[in-house]
Design a protein around this motif. Structure first.
Motif, PDB file in Angstrom:
ATOM      1  N   PRO A  78      44.920  48.681  51.028  1.00 62.42           N
ATOM      2  CA  PRO A  78      44.507  50.091  51.010  1.00 62.42           C
ATOM      3  C   PRO A  78      43.814  50.484  49.699  1.00 62.42           C
ATOM      4  CG  PRO A  78      46.719  49.893  51.912  1.00 62.42           C
ATOM      5  CD  PRO A  78      46.353  48.549  51.358  1.00 62.42           C
ATOM      6  N   LYS A  79      44.346  50.030  48.574  1.00 68.52           N
ATOM      7  CA  LYS A  79      43.717  50.348  47.279  1.00 68.52           C
ATOM      8  C   LYS A  79      42.326  49.737  47.175  1.00 68.52           C
ATOM      9  CE  LYS A  79      47.858  50.637  44.339  1.00 68.52           C
ATOM     10  NZ  LYS A  79      48.534  49.990  43.179  1.00 68.52           N
ATOM     11  N   TRP A 122      28.188  36.900  42.711  1.00 67.09           N
ATOM     12  CA  TRP A 122      28.987  37.799  43.529  1.00 67.09           C
ATOM     13  C   TRP A 122      29.611  38.854  42.626  1.00 67.09           C
ATOM     14  CZ3 TRP A 122      27.916  36.891  48.368  1.00 67.09           C
ATOM     15  CH2 TRP A 122      27.676  35.598  48.809  1.00 67.09           C
ATOM     16  N   PRO A 123      29.787  40.097  43.118  1.00 63.40           N
ATOM     17  CA  PRO A 123      30.508  41.104  42.333  1.00 63.40           C
ATOM     18  C   PRO A 123      31.943  40.638  42.081  1.00 63.40           C
ATOM     19  CG  PRO A 123      29.438  42.100  44.254  1.00 63.40           C
ATOM     20  CD  PRO A 123      29.323  40.612  44.399  1.00 63.40           C
ATOM     21  N   VAL A 124      32.505  41.073  40.958  1.00 59.32           N
ATOM     22  CA  VAL A 124      33.881  40.720  40.600  1.00 59.32           C
ATOM     23  C   VAL A 124      34.649  42.000  40.333  1.00 59.32           C
ATOM     24  CG1 VAL A 124      35.375  39.512  38.947  1.00 59.32           C
ATOM     25  CG2 VAL A 124      33.126  38.548  39.554  1.00 59.32           C
ATOM     26  N   ILE A 125      35.831  42.094  40.937  1.00 58.10           N
ATOM     27  CA  ILE A 125      36.762  43.175  40.637  1.00 58.10           C
ATOM     28  C   ILE A 125      37.970  42.536  39.985  1.00 58.10           C
ATOM     29  CG2 ILE A 125      38.264  44.972  41.577  1.00 58.10           C
ATOM     30  CD1 ILE A 125      36.240  45.272  43.857  1.00 58.10           C
ATOM     31  N   ALA A 126      38.313  43.027  38.808  1.00 54.18           N
ATOM     32  CA  ALA A 126      39.486  42.535  38.073  1.00 54.18           C
ATOM     33  C   ALA A 126      40.564  43.599  38.129  1.00 54.18           C
ATOM     34  CB  ALA A 126      39.119  42.234  36.626  1.00 54.18           C
ATOM     35  N   ASP A 127      41.754  43.216  38.580  1.00 56.88           N
ATOM     36  CA  ASP A 127      42.842  44.181  38.605  1.00 56.88           C
ATOM     37  C   ASP A 127      43.090  44.710  37.198  1.00 56.88           C
ATOM     38  OD1 ASP A 127      45.036  45.523  40.125  1.00 56.88           O
ATOM     39  OD2 ASP A 127      46.213  44.501  38.581  1.00 56.88           O
ATOM     40  N   ALA A 128      43.399  45.989  37.096  1.00 53.39           N
ATOM     41  CA  ALA A 128      43.584  46.654  35.804  1.00 53.39           C
ATOM     42  C   ALA A 128      44.671  46.003  34.947  1.00 53.39           C
ATOM     43  CB  ALA A 128      43.897  48.133  36.023  1.00 53.39           C
ATOM     44  N   LEU A 129      45.670  45.415  35.571  1.00 56.12           N
ATOM     45  CA  LEU A 129      46.745  44.793  34.788  1.00 56.12           C
ATOM     46  C   LEU A 129      46.260  43.596  33.980  1.00 56.12           C
ATOM     47  CD1 LEU A 129      49.772  44.981  37.224  1.00 56.12           C
ATOM     48  CD2 LEU A 129      49.415  46.267  35.106  1.00 56.12           C
ATOM     49  N   ILE A 130      45.162  42.986  34.391  1.00 51.94           N
ATOM     50  CA  ILE A 130      44.652  41.813  33.675  1.00 51.94           C
ATOM     51  C   ILE A 130      44.322  42.171  32.233  1.00 51.94           C
ATOM     52  CG2 ILE A 130      42.704  40.195  33.521  1.00 51.94           C
ATOM     53  CD1 ILE A 130      42.705  40.233  36.643  1.00 51.94           C
ATOM     54  N   VAL A 131      43.682  43.311  32.034  1.00 51.25           N
ATOM     55  CA  VAL A 131      43.267  43.684  30.677  1.00 51.25           C
ATOM     56  C   VAL A 131      44.349  44.435  29.919  1.00 51.25           C
ATOM     57  CG1 VAL A 131      40.803  43.636  31.169  1.00 51.25           C
ATOM     58  CG2 VAL A 131      42.068  45.750  31.516  1.00 51.25           C
ATOM     59  N   SER A 132      45.396  44.889  30.594  1.00 49.36           N
ATOM     60  CA  SER A 132      46.440  45.648  29.909  1.00 49.36           C
ATOM     61  C   SER A 132      47.575  44.767  29.383  1.00 49.36           C
ATOM     62  CB  SER A 132      47.020  46.710  30.840  1.00 49.36           C
ATOM     63  OG  SER A 132      47.761  46.109  31.887  1.00 49.36           O
ATOM     64  N   GLU A 160      31.047  40.757  33.964  1.00 46.87           N
ATOM     65  CA  GLU A 160      30.618  42.114  34.325  1.00 46.87           C
ATOM     66  C   GLU A 160      31.476  42.656  35.451  1.00 46.87           C
ATOM     67  OE1 GLU A 160      26.375  42.299  34.931  1.00 46.87           O
ATOM     68  OE2 GLU A 160      25.988  41.262  33.035  1.00 46.87           O
ATOM     69  N   ALA A 161      32.790  42.397  35.322  1.00 49.79           N
ATOM     70  CA  ALA A 161      33.745  42.788  36.355  1.00 49.79           C
ATOM     71  C   ALA A 161      34.031  44.279  36.290  1.00 49.79           C
ATOM     72  CB  ALA A 161      35.042  42.003  36.192  1.00 49.79           C
ATOM     73  N   THR A 162      34.268  44.842  37.444  1.00 51.31           N
ATOM     74  CA  THR A 162      34.763  46.202  37.550  1.00 51.31           C
ATOM     75  C   THR A 162      36.271  46.128  37.455  1.00 51.31           C
ATOM     76  OG1 THR A 162      32.937  46.813  39.025  1.00 51.31           O
ATOM     77  CG2 THR A 162      34.892  48.215  39.064  1.00 51.31           C
ATOM     78  N   VAL A 163      36.866  46.925  36.581  1.00 44.40           N
ATOM     79  CA  VAL A 163      38.319  46.941  36.418  1.00 44.40           C
ATOM     80  C   VAL A 163      38.871  48.093  37.247  1.00 44.40           C
ATOM     81  CG1 VAL A 163      40.220  47.197  34.784  1.00 44.40           C
ATOM     82  CG2 VAL A 163      38.154  45.938  34.121  1.00 44.40           C
ATOM     83  N   ALA A 164      39.832  47.787  38.116  1.00 46.62           N
ATOM     84  CA  ALA A 164      40.409  48.803  38.997  1.00 46.62           C
ATOM     85  C   ALA A 164      41.822  48.402  39.378  1.00 46.62           C
ATOM     86  CB  ALA A 164      39.545  48.956  40.244  1.00 46.62           C
ATOM     87  N   ASP A 165      42.629  49.396  39.711  1.00 48.27           N
ATOM     88  CA  ASP A 165      43.987  49.156  40.186  1.00 48.27           C
ATOM     89  C   ASP A 165      43.895  48.790  41.664  1.00 48.27           C
ATOM     90  OD1 ASP A 165      46.672  49.197  40.886  1.00 48.27           O
ATOM     91  OD2 ASP A 165      46.878  51.380  40.701  1.00 48.27           O
ATOM     92  N   VAL A 166      43.945  47.477  41.961  1.00 47.49           N
ATOM     93  CA  VAL A 166      43.771  47.021  43.342  1.00 47.49           C
ATOM     94  C   VAL A 166      44.875  46.081  43.805  1.00 47.49           C
ATOM     95  CG1 VAL A 166      41.266  47.365  43.371  1.00 47.49           C
ATOM     96  CG2 VAL A 166      42.200  45.157  42.614  1.00 47.49           C
ATOM     97  N   THR A 167      45.998  46.036  43.062  1.00 41.67           N
ATOM     98  CA  THR A 167      47.075  45.132  43.445  1.00 41.67           C
ATOM     99  C   THR A 167      48.403  45.863  43.540  1.00 41.67           C
ATOM    100  OG1 THR A 167      47.683  44.454  41.199  1.00 41.67           O
ATOM    101  CG2 THR A 167      45.931  43.180  42.309  1.00 41.67           C
TER     102      THR A 167
END
Length: 170
Positions: A78-79, A122-132, A160-167
């Protein structure tokens, strides 16, 4: 961390070549076969949360992206759908994932993967916890038992990843 020269224990792969070309600081780890994320973490001297799973997600016909997920987490569909503004996502089967990335499951990484039909990464989405989280993270090195430890902020920047809460917790 520095890039490791190729040795019999650290094979060169498209991923390690792409890492070297990116200018990112990294350290290659090569170990024998592992059967679980926990075994991979132990072999790399890291915590499971520091191991990144690179998952291939399909948005549509010939429209794929990578999602980087900490080892102790899983995609929250869903996220991710909300973040991407779509109502439907899927994961390709192992053959399709290999065809579109150039890597077998268990070795997939954005580094050195096959480009999109347009010739772009390909676009990359990195979960926000990776950088925190503190410390390095380990991403697949393009072959079974090969990984690269990198600084999370450098990883996100170079991809050039987008960082988002996705997990969510696994």
């Amino acid at each position: 961390m520095t890039s490791a020269p190729e040795t019999p224990e650290t094979p060169e792969t498209p991923a390690t070549r792409a890492l070297a070309a990116s200018g990112i600081e990294f350290e290659v780890t090569a170990h024998g076969p592992v059967r679980s994320l926990e075994e991979a973490a132990e072999a790399r001297g890291l915590e499971p949360r520091q191991i990144l799973k690179t998952l291939v997600v399909r948005r549509g016909e010939d429209d794929f992206l990578f999602v980087l997920v900490p080892g102790d987490r899983q995609i929250s569909w869903p996220k991710l759908r909300e973040h991407l503004g779509v109502s439907r996502l899927s994961m390709p089967d192992k053959d399709t994932a290999r065809d579109v990335t150039g890597y077998e499951r268990g070795t997939i990484t954005p580094f050195g993967s096959s480009p999109s039909p347009a010739g772009t990464p390909w676009p990359v989405i990195a979960d926000a916890l990776i950088v925190s989280r503190e410390g390095p993270v380990s991403i697949g090195g393009g072959a079974h038992g090969v990984a690269a430890s990198v600084h999370p902020a450098q990883l996100v920047e170079v991809l050039e990843a987008t960082v988002a809460d996705v997990t969510e917790p696994a």
